[in-house]
Design a protein around this motif. Sequence first.
Motif, PDB file in Angstrom:
ATOM      1  N   ASN A   1       0.823  -1.209   0.000  1.00 15.56           N
ATOM      2  CA  ASN A   1       0.000   0.000   0.000  1.00 15.56           C
ATOM      3  C   ASN A   1       0.859   1.261   0.000  1.00 15.56           C
ATOM      4  OD1 ASN A   1       0.884   0.123   2.666  1.00 15.56           O
ATOM      5  ND2 ASN A   1      -1.004  -0.757   3.480  1.00 15.56           N
ATOM      6  N   GLY A   2       2.160   1.069  -0.083  1.00 11.48           N
ATOM      7  CA  GLY A   2       3.125   2.153  -0.147  1.00 11.48           C
ATOM      8  C   GLY A   2       4.506   1.591   0.108  1.00 11.48           C
ATOM      9  N   TYR A   3       5.531   2.345  -0.276  1.00 12.43           N
ATOM     10  CA  TYR A   3       6.898   1.882  -0.021  1.00 12.43           C
ATOM     11  C   TYR A   3       7.869   3.049   0.005  1.00 12.43           C
ATOM     12  CZ  TYR A   3       7.475   2.014  -5.182  1.00 12.43           C
ATOM     13  OH  TYR A   3       7.516   2.391  -6.506  1.00 12.43           O
ATOM     14  N   SER A   4       9.056   2.761   0.525  1.00 12.81           N
ATOM     15  CA  SER A   4      10.053   3.814   0.738  1.00 12.81           C
ATOM     16  C   SER A   4      11.446   3.300   0.438  1.00 12.81           C
ATOM     17  CB  SER A   4       9.984   4.302   2.189  1.00 12.81           C
ATOM     18  OG  SER A   4      11.047   5.183   2.483  1.00 12.81           O
ATOM     19  N   LEU A   5      12.240   4.144  -0.186  1.00 14.65           N
ATOM     20  CA  LEU A   5      13.674   3.900  -0.354  1.00 14.65           C
ATOM     21  C   LEU A   5      14.410   4.820   0.605  1.00 14.65           C
ATOM     22  CD1 LEU A   5      14.060   3.843  -4.259  1.00 14.65           C
ATOM     23  CD2 LEU A   5      13.232   2.045  -2.720  1.00 14.65           C
ATOM     24  N   ILE A   6      15.236   4.237   1.473  1.00  8.57           N
ATOM     25  CA  ILE A   6      15.988   4.993   2.472  1.00  8.57           C
ATOM     26  C   ILE A   6      17.471   4.886   2.127  1.00  8.57           C
ATOM     27  CG2 ILE A   6      16.545   5.225   4.933  1.00  8.57           C
ATOM     28  CD1 ILE A   6      13.836   3.858   5.517  1.00  8.57           C
ATOM     29  N   HIS A   7      18.072   6.006   1.743  1.00  8.64           N
ATOM     30  CA  HIS A   7      19.482   6.005   1.317  1.00  8.64           C
ATOM     31  C   HIS A   7      19.712   4.935   0.249  1.00  8.64           C
ATOM     32  CE1 HIS A   7      19.846   8.540   4.798  1.00  8.64           C
ATOM     33  NE2 HIS A   7      19.621   7.546   5.629  1.00  8.64           N
ATOM     34  N   SER A   8      18.858   4.937  -0.747  1.00 14.76           N
ATOM     35  CA  SER A   8      18.923   3.944  -1.812  1.00 14.76           C
ATOM     36  C   SER A   8      18.679   4.643  -3.140  1.00 14.76           C
ATOM     37  CB  SER A   8      17.911   2.823  -1.560  1.00 14.76           C
ATOM     38  OG  SER A   8      18.146   1.716  -2.401  1.00 14.76           O
ATOM     39  N   THR A   9      18.619   3.877  -4.218  1.00 16.60           N
ATOM     40  CA  THR A   9      18.466   4.475  -5.545  1.00 16.60           C
ATOM     41  C   THR A   9      17.828   3.482  -6.498  1.00 16.60           C
ATOM     42  OG1 THR A   9      19.632   5.558  -7.383  1.00 16.60           O
ATOM     43  CG2 THR A   9      20.789   3.782  -6.254  1.00 16.60           C
ATOM     44  N   SER A  10      17.167   4.009  -7.512  1.00 16.06           N
ATOM     45  CA  SER A  10      16.608   3.166  -8.569  1.00 16.06           C
ATOM     46  C   SER A  10      17.577   3.018  -9.741  1.00 16.06           C
ATOM     47  CB  SER A  10      15.280   3.754  -9.065  1.00 16.06           C
ATOM     48  OG  SER A  10      15.454   5.085  -9.501  1.00 16.06           O
ATOM     49  N   PHE A  11      18.729   3.685  -9.667  1.00 20.70           N
ATOM     50  CA  PHE A  11      19.741   3.553 -10.714  1.00 20.70           C
ATOM     51  C   PHE A  11      20.559   2.279 -10.521  1.00 20.70           C
ATOM     52  CE2 PHE A  11      19.184   8.220 -10.831  1.00 20.70           C
ATOM     53  CZ  PHE A  11      18.958   8.381 -12.191  1.00 20.70           C
TER      54      PHE A  11
ATOM     55  N   VAL B   1       4.892   6.877  -2.264  1.00 22.83           N
ATOM     56  CA  VAL B   1       6.319   6.540  -2.203  1.00 22.83           C
ATOM     57  C   VAL B   1       7.042   7.607  -1.395  1.00 22.83           C
ATOM     58  CG1 VAL B   1       8.442   6.197  -3.534  1.00 22.83           C
ATOM     59  CG2 VAL B   1       6.262   5.353  -4.432  1.00 22.83           C
ATOM     60  N   LEU B   2       7.955   7.169  -0.547  1.00 17.48           N
ATOM     61  CA  LEU B   2       8.793   8.069   0.236  1.00 17.48           C
ATOM     62  C   LEU B   2      10.251   7.817  -0.110  1.00 17.48           C
ATOM     63  CD1 LEU B   2       9.287  10.109   2.585  1.00 17.48           C
ATOM     64  CD2 LEU B   2       9.236   8.134   4.145  1.00 17.48           C
ATOM     65  N   LEU B   3      10.933   8.838  -0.587  1.00 20.58           N
ATOM     66  CA  LEU B   3      12.359   8.755  -0.890  1.00 20.58           C
ATOM     67  C   LEU B   3      13.122   9.557   0.153  1.00 20.58           C
ATOM     68  CD1 LEU B   3      12.256   9.358  -4.767  1.00 20.58           C
ATOM     69  CD2 LEU B   3      12.211   7.165  -3.543  1.00 20.58           C
ATOM     70  N   ILE B   4      14.003   8.889   0.879  1.00 22.28           N
ATOM     71  CA  ILE B   4      14.770   9.527   1.952  1.00 22.28           C
ATOM     72  C   ILE B   4      16.250   9.497   1.614  1.00 22.28           C
ATOM     73  CG2 ILE B   4      15.479   9.349   4.370  1.00 22.28           C
ATOM     74  CD1 ILE B   4      12.746   8.316   5.056  1.00 22.28           C
ATOM     75  N   ALA B   5      16.899  10.648   1.690  1.00 18.42           N
ATOM     76  CA  ALA B   5      18.335  10.751   1.441  1.00 18.42           C
ATOM     77  C   ALA B   5      19.017  11.388   2.649  1.00 18.42           C
ATOM     78  CB  ALA B   5      18.613  11.590   0.190  1.00 18.42           C
ATOM     79  N   GLY B   6      20.299  11.109   2.810  1.00 21.98           N
ATOM     80  CA  GLY B   6      21.091  11.727   3.860  1.00 21.98           C
ATOM     81  C   GLY B   6      21.825  12.937   3.331  1.00 21.98           C
ATOM     82  N   GLU B   7      21.768  14.025   4.081  1.00 21.89           N
ATOM     83  CA  GLU B   7      22.390  15.271   3.644  1.00 21.89           C
ATOM     84  C   GLU B   7      23.877  15.087   3.372  1.00 21.89           C
ATOM     85  OE1 GLU B   7      21.952  19.830   5.195  1.00 21.89           O
ATOM     86  OE2 GLU B   7      22.661  18.371   6.659  1.00 21.89           O
ATOM     87  N   GLN B   8      24.533  14.200   4.127  1.00 21.15           N
ATOM     88  CA  GLN B   8      25.979  13.998   4.002  1.00 21.15           C
ATOM     89  C   GLN B   8      26.320  12.568   3.558  1.00 21.15           C
ATOM     90  OE1 GLN B   8      27.653  15.281   7.801  1.00 21.15           O
ATOM     91  NE2 GLN B   8      26.121  16.891   7.920  1.00 21.15           N
ATOM     92  N   ASP B   9      25.429  11.962   2.797  1.00 19.18           N
ATOM     93  CA  ASP B   9      25.634  10.581   2.357  1.00 19.18           C
ATOM     94  C   ASP B   9      26.767  10.514   1.345  1.00 19.18           C
ATOM     95  OD1 ASP B   9      25.402   7.938   1.398  1.00 19.18           O
ATOM     96  OD2 ASP B   9      23.237   7.939   1.689  1.00 19.18           O
TER      97      ASP B   9
END
Length: 263
Positions: free
Chosen positions: A113-123, A206-214
């Motif tokens: 019913n929803g999903y999230s990428l946390i510090h990840s990528t579709s590339f 969809v929730l896309l989460i990135a780290g500012e200093q990743d």
Amino acid sequence: MELKKLTLQDTSIAYIDSGSGKPIVLLHGFCGSSRYWEHVIPALSADYRVIAPDLPGHGQSDPLKGNTTIENIADQVKSLLDTLNVPIVTMFGHSLGGYITLAFAEKYSGQLNGYSLIHSTSFPDSEEAKKGRLANIEKVNQSGIYSLIDGLVPKLFSPENQDENYVGEAMEIGYTTSAEGAIDALNAMKDRPKRNHVLEASTLPVLLIAGEQDQIIPSDKTFSVSKDNIKQSLIKDSGHMSMYENPMDLISEIQNFLSNIKL
């Protein structure tokens, strides 16, 4: 948190199953385990049923038999959910777990019913990254898992957080990864396809989460698709490991996302 075990197709899988309510799934990253979520699960399990497996060859789970691909791991996650009689979930995938989440969304969107990428990528991996995977496979073959973890884990954290105790915690978790599991995962990541089309076609939240200093996956690689159903969130004071570096903001983003999903 109790670690449970069951056997799926002659392969033992370990997992945390905590709390009650609508189910959510947390998939950890490379050379992690369900323990990566130790600072996140207590808050989430107050309102939801949280299922967090050890991925194949990681933590206390056996490696998959035969060829290991991102798609095969997604199949195992589905088998786990089916065995637990969980028909619909919201899935959150960190790094490697994000690649698996996208493969799951492509094959089994009806179970989400929803999903999230946390510090990840579709590339997919670049050619340089593929060479790095092969070099790490050689490192594990020649020097063992400790050598890989010692070089890998510090890079996961922002420069400002290198001296924090949780870096040592992540290293201890990494040491529990089997050599076979690490090599299988490296090959699977190296060979994974581009999956931007999954995000582009998805009508799910969809929730896309990135780290500012990743230093591993920069935000532009995470924020690869912009659509009305896709929320983009940047976690401050965090590298690739916001579940350790800034768990309160990560928890807040997850809770806000879940509160807007029709569970």
